[in-house]
Scaffold this motif. Structure first.
Motif, PDB file in Angstrom:
ATOM      1  N   ASP A   1       6.882 -14.349 -23.498  1.00 15.42           N
ATOM      2  CA  ASP A   1       7.260 -14.204 -22.126  1.00 15.42           C
ATOM      3  C   ASP A   1       8.632 -15.061 -21.768  1.00 15.42           C
ATOM      4  OD1 ASP A   1       7.906 -13.545 -19.293  1.00 15.42           O
ATOM      5  OD2 ASP A   1       6.164 -14.463 -18.711  1.00 15.42           O
ATOM      6  N   ALA A   2       9.655 -14.640 -22.122  1.00 12.74           N
ATOM      7  CA  ALA A   2      11.021 -15.214 -22.285  1.00 12.74           C
ATOM      8  C   ALA A   2      11.449 -15.249 -20.806  1.00 12.74           C
ATOM      9  CB  ALA A   2      12.027 -15.006 -23.325  1.00 12.74           C
ATOM     10  N   ARG A   3      12.146 -16.313 -19.958  1.00 13.79           N
ATOM     11  CA  ARG A   3      12.585 -16.110 -18.967  1.00 13.79           C
ATOM     12  C   ARG A   3      13.692 -17.178 -18.768  1.00 13.79           C
ATOM     13  NH1 ARG A   3       7.395 -16.521 -15.007  1.00 13.79           N
ATOM     14  NH2 ARG A   3       6.103 -14.783 -15.651  1.00 13.79           N
ATOM     15  N   LEU A   4      14.878 -16.583 -18.106  1.00 13.18           N
ATOM     16  CA  LEU A   4      16.127 -17.469 -18.155  1.00 13.18           C
ATOM     17  C   LEU A   4      16.382 -17.835 -16.771  1.00 13.18           C
ATOM     18  CD1 LEU A   4      18.448 -15.057 -19.926  1.00 13.18           C
ATOM     19  CD2 LEU A   4      17.159 -17.119 -21.031  1.00 13.18           C
ATOM     20  N   MET A   5      16.680 -19.121 -16.472  1.00 16.53           N
ATOM     21  CA  MET A   5      16.858 -19.690 -15.152  1.00 16.53           C
ATOM     22  C   MET A   5      18.402 -20.150 -15.048  1.00 16.53           C
ATOM     23  SD  MET A   5      13.521 -21.835 -15.173  1.00 16.53           S
ATOM     24  CE  MET A   5      13.667 -22.184 -16.806  1.00 16.53           C
ATOM     25  N   PRO A   6      18.798 -20.340 -13.715  1.00 11.86           N
ATOM     26  CA  PRO A   6      20.203 -20.719 -13.520  1.00 11.86           C
ATOM     27  C   PRO A   6      20.046 -22.323 -13.624  1.00 11.86           C
ATOM     28  CG  PRO A   6      19.665 -19.277 -11.774  1.00 11.86           C
ATOM     29  CD  PRO A   6      18.361 -19.438 -12.455  1.00 11.86           C
ATOM     30  N   ALA A   7      20.883 -23.003 -14.271  1.00 15.01           N
ATOM     31  CA  ALA A   7      20.963 -24.457 -14.417  1.00 15.01           C
ATOM     32  C   ALA A   7      20.794 -25.282 -13.242  1.00 15.01           C
ATOM     33  CB  ALA A   7      22.128 -24.977 -15.365  1.00 15.01           C
TER      34      ALA A   7
ATOM     35  N   GLY B   1      10.927 -20.976 -21.305  1.00  9.41           N
ATOM     36  CA  GLY B   1      11.953 -20.836 -20.239  1.00  9.41           C
ATOM     37  C   GLY B   1      13.213 -21.399 -20.902  1.00  9.41           C
ATOM     38  N   MET B   2      14.368 -21.089 -20.422  1.00 11.85           N
ATOM     39  CA  MET B   2      15.679 -21.492 -20.770  1.00 11.85           C
ATOM     40  C   MET B   2      16.652 -21.230 -19.919  1.00 11.85           C
ATOM     41  SD  MET B   2      15.909 -19.338 -24.624  1.00 11.85           S
ATOM     42  CE  MET B   2      14.989 -17.737 -23.666  1.00 11.85           C
ATOM     43  N   GLU B   3      17.504 -22.285 -19.846  1.00 11.75           N
ATOM     44  CA  GLU B   3      18.610 -21.908 -18.651  1.00 11.75           C
ATOM     45  C   GLU B   3      19.511 -20.874 -19.320  1.00 11.75           C
ATOM     46  OE1 GLU B   3      20.759 -25.758 -18.720  1.00 11.75           O
ATOM     47  OE2 GLU B   3      19.386 -26.809 -17.563  1.00 11.75           O
ATOM     48  N   ALA B   4      19.907 -20.126 -18.432  1.00 10.56           N
ATOM     49  CA  ALA B   4      20.749 -18.887 -18.558  1.00 10.56           C
ATOM     50  C   ALA B   4      22.241 -19.579 -18.919  1.00 10.56           C
ATOM     51  CB  ALA B   4      21.071 -17.854 -17.157  1.00 10.56           C
TER      52      ALA B   4
END
Length: 187
Positions: free
Chosen positions: A76-82, A56-59
């Motif tokens: 499985d790399a996923r981006l999330m809003p901070a 997981g990473m912040e977008a």
């Protein structure tokens, strides 16, 4: 805390920085088994040697590129809003706490993720941003010219069309309202 050979990492949270990345890894039970600071150059090399896991990473800037690279390595790399990650922070704001919150948030079944943009999508986004800036600058210059002329008693209606039709006539008239210096500035 560093990774032990007998412990498999199931989830990784990465807090992306300009030059260094803070990484926190959880095992399948949720215990922290990895807590390290990596340089930008180390991220791909270290993750290439790990079995595929959820990352997981912040977008943010650079996250889409890294997400594509990690996906090509099998992760499985996923981006999330901070703003969706913030509620999972357990302590004062620092990079390791942020990485831990990211690792926690990426596992939530109701988390809203950001689709990883392709290079072509990022190119188009950059083109739109540059155009928006140029239009904004053009509008600012038009308003500045109108203000210069209004200070000298010459009113021009709002809008680029009116300025384009009226400005050549005003400049050709050469009245005393506009000094030679102001004529050069406007031209």
């Amino acid at each position: 805390m560093s990774q032990t050979p007998s412990t498999a990492i199931a989830v990784i949270g990465i807090d992306i920085g300009k030059n260094s990345f803070h990484v926190v890894g959880h095992d399948t039970r949720g215990a922290i088994v990895l807590r390290q600071k990596w340089s930008r150059g180390q991220v791909e090399a270290r993750l290439a040697n790990m079995p595929p896991c959820l990352i997981g990473m912040e977008a943010c800037v650079g996250a889409h590129h890294l997400s594509r690279r990690l996906a090509s390595l099998g992760h499985d790399a996923r981006l999330m809003p901070a703003k969706y990650v913030r509620p999972y922070s357990k302590g004062p704001k620092n990079d390791f706490n942020d990485a831990e919150a990211i690792a926690e948030a990426v596992q939530r079944p109701t988390m809203k993720f950001v689709a990883t943009k392709t290079a072509e999508q990022l190119d188009l986004q950059a083109l739109h941003r540059v155009r928006e800036r140029l239009v904004s600058q053009r509008t600012g210059i038009i308003n500045q010219i109108r203000a210069f002329m209004l200070e000298r008693g010459i009113a021009v209606r709002q809008g680029i069309g009116f300025l384009r039709t009226e400005l050549p006539v005003i400049l050709a008239t050469r009245t005393d309202a506009l000094s030679p210096r102001m004529l050069r500035v406007i031209e």
